[in-house]
Motif scaffolding. Sequence first.
Motif, PDB file in Angstrom:
ATOM      1  N   MET A   1       0.852  -1.176   0.000  1.00 22.54           N
ATOM      2  CA  MET A   1       0.000   0.000   0.000  1.00 22.54           C
ATOM      3  C   MET A   1       0.894   1.233   0.000  1.00 22.54           C
ATOM      4  O   MET A   1       1.782   1.348   0.830  1.00 22.54           O
ATOM      5  CB  MET A   1      -0.884  -0.039   1.249  1.00 22.54           C
ATOM      6  N   GLU A   2       0.679   2.092  -0.945  1.00 28.20           N
ATOM      7  CA  GLU A   2       1.479   3.306  -1.028  1.00 28.20           C
ATOM      8  C   GLU A   2       0.575   4.512  -0.828  1.00 28.20           C
ATOM      9  O   GLU A   2      -0.164   4.898  -1.723  1.00 28.20           O
ATOM     10  CB  GLU A   2       2.171   3.382  -2.381  1.00 28.20           C
ATOM     11  N   ASP A   3       0.631   5.083   0.368  1.00 23.39           N
ATOM     12  CA  ASP A   3      -0.162   6.263   0.683  1.00 23.39           C
ATOM     13  C   ASP A   3       0.674   7.245   1.474  1.00 23.39           C
ATOM     14  O   ASP A   3       1.683   6.886   2.076  1.00 23.39           O
ATOM     15  CB  ASP A   3      -1.398   5.878   1.511  1.00 23.39           C
ATOM     16  N   ASP A   4       0.246   8.480   1.452  1.00 28.46           N
ATOM     17  CA  ASP A   4       0.900   9.507   2.248  1.00 28.46           C
ATOM     18  C   ASP A   4       0.213   9.607   3.592  1.00 28.46           C
ATOM     19  O   ASP A   4      -0.970   9.303   3.732  1.00 28.46           O
ATOM     20  CB  ASP A   4       0.803  10.862   1.540  1.00 28.46           C
ATOM     21  N   PHE A   5       0.959  10.034   4.590  1.00 29.26           N
ATOM     22  CA  PHE A   5       0.370  10.300   5.887  1.00 29.26           C
ATOM     23  C   PHE A   5       1.042  11.512   6.500  1.00 29.26           C
ATOM     24  O   PHE A   5       2.131  11.904   6.095  1.00 29.26           O
ATOM     25  CB  PHE A   5       0.471   9.077   6.819  1.00 29.26           C
ATOM     26  N   GLU A   6       0.369  12.077   7.446  1.00 35.44           N
ATOM     27  CA  GLU A   6       0.863  13.285   8.105  1.00 35.44           C
ATOM     28  C   GLU A   6       0.624  13.150   9.594  1.00 35.44           C
ATOM     29  O   GLU A   6      -0.445  12.719  10.028  1.00 35.44           O
ATOM     30  CB  GLU A   6       0.108  14.494   7.569  1.00 35.44           C
ATOM     31  N   ILE A   7       1.620  13.504  10.375  1.00 34.68           N
ATOM     32  CA  ILE A   7       1.475  13.536  11.823  1.00 34.68           C
ATOM     33  C   ILE A   7       1.285  14.989  12.222  1.00 34.68           C
ATOM     34  O   ILE A   7       2.123  15.844  11.915  1.00 34.68           O
ATOM     35  CB  ILE A   7       2.711  12.939  12.520  1.00 34.68           C
ATOM     36  N   ILE A   8       0.173  15.268  12.870  1.00 37.71           N
ATOM     37  CA  ILE A   8      -0.134  16.631  13.317  1.00 37.71           C
ATOM     38  C   ILE A   8       0.069  16.665  14.826  1.00 37.71           C
ATOM     39  O   ILE A   8      -0.554  15.892  15.555  1.00 37.71           O
ATOM     40  CB  ILE A   8      -1.581  17.020  12.953  1.00 37.71           C
ATOM     41  N   GLY A   9       0.925  17.560  15.287  1.00 35.40           N
ATOM     42  CA  GLY A   9       1.264  17.582  16.697  1.00 35.40           C
ATOM     43  C   GLY A   9       0.904  18.847  17.450  1.00 35.40           C
ATOM     44  O   GLY A   9       0.914  18.850  18.680  1.00 35.40           O
ATOM     45  N   ASP A  10       0.575  19.914  16.750  1.00 37.47           N
ATOM     46  CA  ASP A  10       0.279  21.150  17.469  1.00 37.47           C
ATOM     47  C   ASP A  10      -1.224  21.223  17.782  1.00 37.47           C
ATOM     48  O   ASP A  10      -2.065  20.896  16.947  1.00 37.47           O
ATOM     49  CB  ASP A  10       0.761  22.381  16.715  1.00 37.47           C
ATOM     50  N   LYS A  16      -8.575  22.073  15.137  1.00 35.11           N
ATOM     51  CA  LYS A  16      -9.131  22.503  13.846  1.00 35.11           C
ATOM     52  C   LYS A  16      -9.656  21.316  13.046  1.00 35.11           C
ATOM     53  O   LYS A  16     -10.645  21.428  12.328  1.00 35.11           O
ATOM     54  CB  LYS A  16      -8.058  23.237  13.046  1.00 35.11           C
ATOM     55  N   HIS A  17      -9.029  20.173  13.204  1.00 32.18           N
ATOM     56  CA  HIS A  17      -9.456  18.969  12.505  1.00 32.18           C
ATOM     57  C   HIS A  17     -10.576  18.238  13.246  1.00 32.18           C
ATOM     58  O   HIS A  17     -11.010  17.169  12.826  1.00 32.18           O
ATOM     59  CB  HIS A  17      -8.261  18.036  12.284  1.00 32.18           C
ATOM     60  N   GLY A  18     -11.046  18.807  14.347  1.00 26.12           N
ATOM     61  CA  GLY A  18     -12.181  18.231  15.058  1.00 26.12           C
ATOM     62  C   GLY A  18     -11.835  17.161  16.071  1.00 26.12           C
ATOM     63  O   GLY A  18     -12.715  16.459  16.559  1.00 26.12           O
ATOM     64  N   VAL A  19     -10.565  17.031  16.394  1.00 26.78           N
ATOM     65  CA  VAL A  19     -10.144  16.017  17.362  1.00 26.78           C
ATOM     66  C   VAL A  19     -10.131  16.646  18.747  1.00 26.78           C
ATOM     67  O   VAL A  19      -9.395  17.587  19.002  1.00 26.78           O
ATOM     68  CB  VAL A  19      -8.748  15.452  16.998  1.00 26.78           C
ATOM     69  N   MET A  20     -10.958  16.104  19.627  1.00 26.50           N
ATOM     70  CA  MET A  20     -11.007  16.625  20.995  1.00 26.50           C
ATOM     71  C   MET A  20     -10.235  15.729  21.964  1.00 26.50           C
ATOM     72  O   MET A  20      -9.880  16.156  23.047  1.00 26.50           O
ATOM     73  CB  MET A  20     -12.464  16.753  21.459  1.00 26.50           C
ATOM     74  N   ASN A  21     -10.000  14.468  21.592  1.00 31.66           N
ATOM     75  CA  ASN A  21      -9.285  13.522  22.440  1.00 31.66           C
ATOM     76  C   ASN A  21      -8.173  12.834  21.644  1.00 31.66           C
ATOM     77  O   ASN A  21      -8.379  11.768  21.086  1.00 31.66           O
ATOM     78  CB  ASN A  21     -10.252  12.444  22.971  1.00 31.66           C
ATOM     79  N   PRO A  22      -6.993  13.470  21.577  1.00 30.78           N
ATOM     80  CA  PRO A  22      -5.901  12.819  20.868  1.00 30.78           C
ATOM     81  C   PRO A  22      -5.389  11.620  21.670  1.00 30.78           C
ATOM     82  O   PRO A  22      -5.623  11.567  22.871  1.00 30.78           O
ATOM     83  CB  PRO A  22      -4.846  13.901  20.752  1.00 30.78           C
ATOM     84  N   VAL A  31     -12.412  11.614  11.162  1.00 27.54           N
ATOM     85  CA  VAL A  31     -11.827  10.992  12.340  1.00 27.54           C
ATOM     86  C   VAL A  31     -12.457   9.610  12.504  1.00 27.54           C
ATOM     87  O   VAL A  31     -13.666   9.482  12.652  1.00 27.54           O
ATOM     88  CB  VAL A  31     -12.052  11.845  13.606  1.00 27.54           C
ATOM     89  N   LYS A  32     -11.627   8.577  12.459  1.00 25.00           N
ATOM     90  CA  LYS A  32     -12.113   7.204  12.569  1.00 25.00           C
ATOM     91  C   LYS A  32     -11.876   6.621  13.953  1.00 25.00           C
ATOM     92  O   LYS A  32     -12.649   5.799  14.413  1.00 25.00           O
ATOM     93  CB  LYS A  32     -11.440   6.313  11.528  1.00 25.00           C
ATOM     94  N   ILE A  33     -10.765   6.989  14.593  1.00 20.28           N
ATOM     95  CA  ILE A  33     -10.437   6.518  15.936  1.00 20.28           C
ATOM     96  C   ILE A  33      -9.911   7.712  16.703  1.00 20.28           C
ATOM     97  O   ILE A  33      -9.098   8.472  16.200  1.00 20.28           O
ATOM     98  CB  ILE A  33      -9.382   5.395  15.904  1.00 20.28           C
TER      99      ILE A  33
END
Length: 50
Positions: A1-10, A16-22, A31-33
């Motif tokens: 599988m060849e896909d890009d990914f990004e780690i967001i840490g700030d 902004k991405h809607g994640v309230m519980n990292p 957001v899936k998990i």
Amino acid sequence: MEDDFEIIGDIPSIVKHGVMNPPALMINGVVKISGKIPTVEEVVEVIQQF
């Protein structure tokens, strides 16, 4: 599988991405998990849904 990914840490970008519980796994802008470190099996299951 060849896909890009990004780690967001700030915090402003995470919220902004809607994640309230990292940590979270987001695929194609959905957001899936959130709020736990997923097992390999959980990640595979989520990816197979696409």
